[in-house]
Scaffold this active site. Structure first.
Site, PDB file in Angstrom:
ATOM      1  N   ARG A  26     -33.026 -48.402  12.221  1.00 18.21           N
ATOM      2  CA  ARG A  26     -31.676 -48.553  11.676  1.00 18.21           C
ATOM      3  C   ARG A  26     -31.564 -49.504  10.488  1.00 18.21           C
ATOM      4  O   ARG A  26     -30.920 -49.165   9.495  1.00 18.21           O
ATOM      5  CB  ARG A  26     -30.696 -48.955  12.797  1.00 18.21           C
ATOM      6  CG  ARG A  26     -30.602 -47.908  13.916  1.00 18.21           C
ATOM      7  CD  ARG A  26     -30.191 -46.536  13.373  1.00 18.21           C
ATOM      8  NE  ARG A  26     -30.068 -45.507  14.401  1.00 18.21           N
ATOM      9  CZ  ARG A  26     -30.935 -44.519  14.591  1.00 18.21           C
ATOM     10  NH1 ARG A  26     -32.018 -44.430  13.842  1.00 18.21           N
ATOM     11  NH2 ARG A  26     -30.735 -43.608  15.519  1.00 18.21           N
TER      12      ARG A  26
ATOM     13  N   ASP B 257     -26.297 -48.139  17.928  1.00 17.92           N
ATOM     14  CA  ASP B 257     -26.611 -47.834  16.536  1.00 17.92           C
ATOM     15  C   ASP B 257     -25.471 -48.195  15.582  1.00 17.92           C
ATOM     16  O   ASP B 257     -25.711 -48.648  14.469  1.00 17.92           O
ATOM     17  CB  ASP B 257     -26.991 -46.352  16.403  1.00 17.92           C
ATOM     18  CG  ASP B 257     -28.337 -46.052  17.063  1.00 17.92           C
ATOM     19  OD1 ASP B 257     -29.221 -46.930  17.006  1.00 17.92           O
ATOM     20  OD2 ASP B 257     -28.499 -44.964  17.643  1.00 17.92           O
TER      21      ASP B 257
ATOM     22  N   SER C  41     -29.003 -35.803  24.396  1.00 18.67           N
ATOM     23  CA  SER C  41     -28.842 -36.469  23.109  1.00 18.67           C
ATOM     24  C   SER C  41     -30.172 -37.128  22.787  1.00 18.67           C
ATOM     25  O   SER C  41     -30.668 -37.953  23.547  1.00 18.67           O
ATOM     26  CB  SER C  41     -27.726 -37.509  23.198  1.00 18.67           C
ATOM     27  OG  SER C  41     -27.824 -38.408  22.128  1.00 18.67           O
TER      28      SER C  41
ATOM     29  N   ASP D 109     -22.726 -34.172  14.872  1.00 21.93           N
ATOM     30  CA  ASP D 109     -21.768 -35.202  14.477  1.00 21.93           C
ATOM     31  C   ASP D 109     -21.781 -35.478  12.974  1.00 21.93           C
ATOM     32  O   ASP D 109     -20.731 -35.496  12.333  1.00 21.93           O
ATOM     33  CB  ASP D 109     -22.018 -36.498  15.250  1.00 21.93           C
ATOM     34  CG  ASP D 109     -21.572 -36.374  16.709  1.00 21.93           C
ATOM     35  OD1 ASP D 109     -20.634 -35.594  16.985  1.00 21.93           O
ATOM     36  OD2 ASP D 109     -22.170 -37.054  17.563  1.00 21.93           O
TER      37      ASP D 109
END
Ligand code: ARG
Length: 395
Positions: free
Chosen positions: A90, A119, A170, A9
């Site tokens: 994050r 996220d 993932s 991505d």
């Protein structure tokens, strides 16, 4: 300024931003959070994918000291189970992303999060708090491509397909742990296959002989292992290796995302779970009963707000004030026995701060507790219950 991982991505984000959204120049930033990936190939892949500059920075130490250790002091477990290994990374990535964006004079920051995860919430809220002047771009939230389409788009732009094109999972990883989603795991009734794990062995493969480890704490921070003083990063690495080798630290749960959906998540966070367990135990010895009970409620709120992306919000700061104050007396040692997927506490001690008073607790002849004082106490304690019962007793 694009937050870059080297995955599908974020790699496709580079040509996509330029071709579809007319972005003139994309600079990437990849964070080293101890995930063990080789960073040089990632740095080069960004350039090969069309980035004009590719920056990598080592954030391992601040990740552990400023994010993981506070979570240990808070015994932070989202929904009572998930120790926030992804969520804690994050706000740090966002902080560095914003710093670099300012250094290079970028007018927008971008990330590769999709529209249904947590996220995106964490990045958007953190960036908005730290740098309101920066625009946030999230191409993967809008492009509407499946994974196959994304890979095909990348291939048309000269981005090599991932080696493990067939891997259906993932995965997010850093020094604190791994999260594994998708593929067969999407059915919450299907047992996870052994192949998804990398930091922990199975209970079946764990050694038959138990191992006792002693973790020392100062002001709520883990500082030593079996008497050896360790810096914070080494502490996490060693705890991961130890717990993981005994099959401790796996988690299979259905959790509630910020965006309202339930998702099935597999985690392996051996070191973090071991250290939280030990820390909780030491608090049971060194915190007063009312502080302990109150703290357990604060911990839940703290875990919720970290999960929900509110690291830079006012409640976080206020709760930190309380949590920090409670840790003054959390000094001592906890021994745990690692064996076949379990970490069982077998001992706890504190030279300076134990509130366990043997003369009070003992049933032996040294007993100093005044047994007769209990009668008057119970008379008053039970008074409201007796009065209520006298009024409402049937018959
Ligand atoms: N469900 C976990 C969390 O919200 C893990 C998310 C993993 N993120 C990812 N991009 N794969 O913290």
């Amino acid at each position: 300024m694009l937050a870059y991982s080297g995955g599908v991505d974020t790699s496709v984000c580079i040509p996509y931003l330029k071709q579809e959204w007319g972005v003139e120049e994309v600079i990437t930033f990849a964070a080293d959070l101890g995930q063990g990936d080789e960073l040089e190939p990632i740095r080069l892949k960004a350039l090969a994918s069309g980035a004009s500059q590719s920056i990598v920075s080592d954030l391992i130490e601040p990740f552990i000291t400023e994010f993981a250790f506070p979570a240990i002091r808070a015994n932070a477990l989202y929904e009572g189970r998930y120790p926030l290994s992804t969520a804690l990374a994050r706000p740090l990535i966002a902080r560095r992303l914003v710093e670099i964006a300012r250094e290079v004079g970028a007018d927008a920051v971008a990330h590769g999060c999709t529209g249904k995860g947590n996220d995106q919430v964490r990045f958007d809220v953190a960036i908005g708090a730290l740098a309101p002047e920066l625009k946030v771009l999230a191409p993967a939230r809008e492009w509407g491509m499946s994974r196959e389409q994304t890979i095909a788009y990348g291939e048309r732009c000269g981005i090599a397909a991932p080696v493990s094109k067939k891997s259906p999972y993932s995965i997010d990883l850093n020094l604190l742990g791994r999260s594994i989603e998708a593929g067969s795991l999407e059915d919450p009734d299907v047992e996870p296959p052994e192949e998804i794990y990398a930091m922990t062995c199975s209970v079946e493969a764990a050694p038959a002989t138990p191992q006792v480890v002693e973790i020392g704490f100062e002001h709520g921070n883990p500082v030593s292992l079996d008497g050896e003083r360790l810096d914070p990063v080494t502490m996490i690495r060693r705890a991961n290796a130890l717990a993981g080798s005994h099959g401790f630290g796996r988690l299979d749960m259905v959790e509630n995302r910020v965006v309202g959906i339930k998702s099935r998540e597999i985690y392996e966070t051996p070191g973090l779970l071991l250290l939280i367990k030990a820390h909780q135990e030491l608090e049971s010895l060194t915190l007063a009963a009312d502080v302990l009970r109150y703290k357990r409620q604060v911990e839940m709120s703290w875990a919720d707000l970290v999960y929900q992306g509110l690291w830079y919000g006012p409640l976080k700061q206020a709760l930190d004030g309380f949590l920090d104050r409670t840790q003054d007396t959390v000094n001592g040692r906890v021994r745990l026995k690692l064996h076949r997927g379990n970490a069982t506490v077998v001992g706890r001690s504190s030279d300076s701060d134990s509130l366990y008073v043997p003369d009070m607790a003992t049933y032996g002849s040294e007993d100093l507790f005044d047994h007769r004082a209990a009668e008057g106490f119970i008379y008053v304690w039970g008074l409201p219950t007796r009065l209520w019962s006298a009024r409402h007793r049937a018959g």
